[in-house]
Every structure is written in C-alpha cells, then in structure tokens.
Motif scaffolding. Sequence first.
Motif, PDB file in Angstrom:
ATOM      1  N   SER A   1       0.888  -1.291   0.057  1.00 58.90           N
ATOM      2  CA  SER A   1       0.069   0.133  -0.068  1.00 58.90           C
ATOM      3  C   SER A   1       0.850   1.251   0.033  1.00 58.90           C
ATOM      4  O   SER A   1       0.169   2.409  -0.313  1.00 58.90           O
ATOM      5  CB  SER A   1      -0.836   0.008   1.241  1.00 58.90           C
ATOM      6  OG  SER A   1      -0.185   0.329   2.433  1.00 58.90           O
ATOM      7  N   GLY A   2       2.009   1.164   0.443  1.00 57.99           N
ATOM      8  CA  GLY A   2       2.974   2.455   0.494  1.00 57.99           C
ATOM      9  C   GLY A   2       2.424   3.175   1.694  1.00 57.99           C
ATOM     10  O   GLY A   2       3.075   4.445   1.712  1.00 57.99           O
ATOM     11  N   ALA A   3       1.781   2.780   2.399  1.00 59.23           N
ATOM     12  CA  ALA A   3       1.615   3.708   3.612  1.00 59.23           C
ATOM     13  C   ALA A   3       2.444   3.842   4.905  1.00 59.23           C
ATOM     14  O   ALA A   3       2.416   4.671   5.609  1.00 59.23           O
ATOM     15  CB  ALA A   3      -0.143   3.312   4.369  1.00 59.23           C
ATOM     16  N   HIS A   4       3.593   2.891   4.843  1.00 61.68           N
ATOM     17  CA  HIS A   4       4.379   2.725   5.840  1.00 61.68           C
ATOM     18  C   HIS A   4       5.426   3.781   5.911  1.00 61.68           C
ATOM     19  O   HIS A   4       5.701   4.556   4.800  1.00 61.68           O
ATOM     20  CB  HIS A   4       5.014   1.436   5.944  1.00 61.68           C
ATOM     21  CG  HIS A   4       5.844   1.091   4.549  1.00 61.68           C
ATOM     22  ND1 HIS A   4       5.108   0.708   3.532  1.00 61.68           N
ATOM     23  CD2 HIS A   4       7.082   1.085   4.403  1.00 61.68           C
ATOM     24  CE1 HIS A   4       6.148   0.586   2.452  1.00 61.68           C
ATOM     25  NE2 HIS A   4       7.182   0.864   3.082  1.00 61.68           N
ATOM     26  N   PHE A   5       6.016   4.128   6.891  1.00 62.10           N
ATOM     27  CA  PHE A   5       7.212   4.880   7.163  1.00 62.10           C
ATOM     28  C   PHE A   5       8.315   4.240   8.024  1.00 62.10           C
ATOM     29  O   PHE A   5       7.911   4.281   9.105  1.00 62.10           O
ATOM     30  CB  PHE A   5       6.547   6.412   7.926  1.00 62.10           C
ATOM     31  CG  PHE A   5       7.742   7.321   8.019  1.00 62.10           C
ATOM     32  CD1 PHE A   5       7.677   8.360   7.127  1.00 62.10           C
ATOM     33  CD2 PHE A   5       8.480   7.260   9.290  1.00 62.10           C
ATOM     34  CE1 PHE A   5       8.504   9.482   7.358  1.00 62.10           C
ATOM     35  CE2 PHE A   5       9.505   8.386   9.253  1.00 62.10           C
ATOM     36  CZ  PHE A   5       9.456   9.570   8.296  1.00 62.10           C
ATOM     37  N   GLY A   6       9.172   3.922   7.402  1.00 63.93           N
ATOM     38  CA  GLY A   6      10.222   2.986   7.988  1.00 63.93           C
ATOM     39  C   GLY A   6      10.164   1.800   7.773  1.00 63.93           C
ATOM     40  O   GLY A   6       9.515   1.305   6.716  1.00 63.93           O
ATOM     41  N   LYS A   7      10.468   0.838   8.871  1.00 71.82           N
ATOM     42  CA  LYS A   7      10.286  -0.809   8.436  1.00 71.82           C
ATOM     43  C   LYS A   7       9.155  -1.402   9.000  1.00 71.82           C
ATOM     44  O   LYS A   7       8.316  -0.911  10.047  1.00 71.82           O
ATOM     45  CB  LYS A   7      11.412  -1.145   9.282  1.00 71.82           C
ATOM     46  CG  LYS A   7      12.726  -1.048   8.979  1.00 71.82           C
ATOM     47  CD  LYS A   7      13.053  -1.457   7.289  1.00 71.82           C
ATOM     48  CE  LYS A   7      13.117  -2.908   7.341  1.00 71.82           C
ATOM     49  NZ  LYS A   7      13.128  -3.386   5.949  1.00 71.82           N
ATOM     50  N   ILE A   8       8.658  -2.276   8.289  1.00 77.44           N
ATOM     51  CA  ILE A   8       7.655  -2.989   8.963  1.00 77.44           C
ATOM     52  C   ILE A   8       8.201  -4.411   9.237  1.00 77.44           C
ATOM     53  O   ILE A   8       9.175  -5.039   8.730  1.00 77.44           O
ATOM     54  CB  ILE A   8       6.645  -3.662   7.467  1.00 77.44           C
ATOM     55  CG1 ILE A   8       6.157  -2.174   7.112  1.00 77.44           C
ATOM     56  CG2 ILE A   8       5.466  -4.440   8.003  1.00 77.44           C
ATOM     57  CD1 ILE A   8       5.375  -2.391   5.787  1.00 77.44           C
ATOM     58  N   CYS A   9       7.983  -5.121  10.566  1.00 76.79           N
ATOM     59  CA  CYS A   9       8.406  -6.165  11.200  1.00 76.79           C
ATOM     60  C   CYS A   9       7.391  -7.193  11.359  1.00 76.79           C
ATOM     61  O   CYS A   9       6.224  -7.219  11.150  1.00 76.79           O
ATOM     62  CB  CYS A   9       9.137  -5.717  12.437  1.00 76.79           C
ATOM     63  SG  CYS A   9      10.662  -4.726  12.157  1.00 76.79           S
ATOM     64  N   VAL A  10       7.846  -8.452  11.567  1.00 72.43           N
ATOM     65  CA  VAL A  10       7.252  -9.841  11.793  1.00 72.43           C
ATOM     66  C   VAL A  10       7.783 -10.308  12.940  1.00 72.43           C
ATOM     67  O   VAL A  10       8.933 -10.476  13.227  1.00 72.43           O
ATOM     68  CB  VAL A  10       7.069 -10.788  10.728  1.00 72.43           C
ATOM     69  CG1 VAL A  10       6.541 -11.911  11.130  1.00 72.43           C
ATOM     70  CG2 VAL A  10       6.412 -10.287   9.513  1.00 72.43           C
TER      71      VAL A  10
END
Length: 335
Positions: A324-333
């Motif tokens: 979606s491109g909504a993130h700012f920085g990193k996405i984690c699991v």
Amino acid sequence: MKQVTIKAPGGLDNLVLSDVAEPAAPGAGEITVRLHASSLNYHDYRVCAIEGALPDGRIPMADGAGVVEAVGAGVEDFAVGDAVVSGFFPEWQTGDDRPSDFSTTPGDGRDGYARERVTLPATWFTQAPEGWSHAEASTITTAGLTAWRALVVDAGIKAGDTVAVLGTGGVSIYALQLAKAMGATVIATSSSDAKLERLRDLGADHVINYRSTPEWGEEMRRLTGGRGVDIVVEVGGPATLAQSIVAGRPGAHIALIGVLTGRSGEIPTALLMARQQRLQGLIVGSRAQQIDFVRALETLKLRPVIDRSFALADLAEAFRYQESGAHFGKICVSM
C-alpha cells in the motif's frame, strides 16, 4: 515449531503457516537460534508476490534476529543467550569477492527466516547491538547494512557533506539517520506532506514533495547554492535516476540501490559524464561490513524507525500493508 512457506505457483495468497519439526542440534561450527523477528524488504515482497519467483516450499524472509539457544563445537564468537542477527549474503564474509545474484540469499536462493528456530553455521550471523529489541535488530540485515555501505563503505561520507535520500522506506530512513549522526546535511523527498513533516522530525534539513516539484533535482541544486549534493541514496531506479544525476554536484557519488520504479530505463549518460559523477550499484554488504555497522550503531546511539509489527501468521497481511505504501520506515514480523 511454526514456519511459513510459499506454495506453488507463488503469490501472497500462497503463503502457508504450518507446524514442523524442530531443527537438529548444532554440529561443529553451528548455532541454534530461536528467532523472534524479521523485517520486510522490497526484495522479500517481490519474490513472494510474483508467481514462479520462488520454488514450492521455500521459506521466505532474508532478515532474522533472535537469541542463541545452543552452540556447536568450535564456535567461539557466540555463547548461549547472545542476541544475534542474520547476514544477507552468508558466504560473503569479507573482502571484495562480491555476489552478483541472490542464489545464496536466505528467503530467495535458500530457505529464509519466516520460522521460529534455525540451526545454521555461526558465520551466517553477527552480534546484534546491545540493548536493541529483536524487531529493531532484524532491520540491520538488509535495509540498515545497505544504507551503511552506500554512505560509509562506498561513498566515504564525511561531516559537512550533503546527502539526498528518496522516499520513506527502510533504506532511506536509515540513510537519513546515519547521515545526520555523521554531521551531514540531508535533503529528503516524499509525495506525502505528512511524511515530509515526519522526515523533518527525524532531522532532515530540507524536504521536497516530488509530486508538486517533479524537477526536484534542480530544487536540490538550488538548496545547495547551485553546487549540488555530494551523495544520492538512489532507491527509485529508472524513474528517478535522471533527477538524481541532476541533483548531484560534479564528482557526486550516486548509490544505485533500488528498482522500485522498474528494472531498466534511460540514463542521461552525457550529463553523468560531464559532471564526472560516480554511479555505483550495490546489494547490501559483507559480514565484516555488518560487524562494523553494529559497532557504529552502538556508538551513534540511533534506533531504526519501525512502523508496524505483524505476527508471523499474518505475513501476507504485512506484505499487503507494504504494498500500500502507507508505511514510514520498517515493517516487522514477530515470532
């Protein structure tokens, strides 16, 4: 233990969570790591989202961070209880024998870290920075080390340089933080005014909305008194490279990292030549460079920006959020 694999023919709908046997005890030179976190990168998204990119049964994710649970004979760099983080190119330990493909990269050419536990050679890991969470440490493998190599190893950043960073993904945010910590001026771009304000909050000296200012290369030259920037962290690729060349001063270093806008395109070679700029491609870095980076992170006291964390079972949802491109920085699991 839990793990996620890709089921043929691939695509996000074919990421499958399952229960599998625990890994074997470590042999000579190996360690067993209880993984607690991974972080998403564009490369991970691409190989999972495109049908046929990964073989049936491949475990995705290049990044992995966790705790050493057992140590095999002859291992001296790690002890039980150590917090560790994986390397992107396990066989590239040091030196200049650089990989040129992803055949040895976890989550692509071999199984990755979307699982709870692994037994692997100790040299596939480095220590994590002291005091970092596992999610924070997991961002080092790909995004963090890429920014470090671009700025420090290849470009030789120094205090007083002006650095251009494009967008608000993991590499660009890391590059902004590192450049500011090393005394550089940073010009950052985004298409979102809200994200531009967040970039200012992180220390960006100047921000540009690339939608309202499509000739942002010229704007960067104006902001530098007509001189141009010293270093461009170029993550866009074909659609942004021409403006990056415009933005760079004579002799500028352009670190070509991303293919976010495509895999090929025109390059204004005459301008690149006239300004005697250096355009250098790079893919992450070696284990020795990661060890240096971890040491620097402990000295600089910066922390990565994590937008959101998802459970391992929700890996497909995490990729869709990335998409979606909504993130700012990193996405984690988390595992």
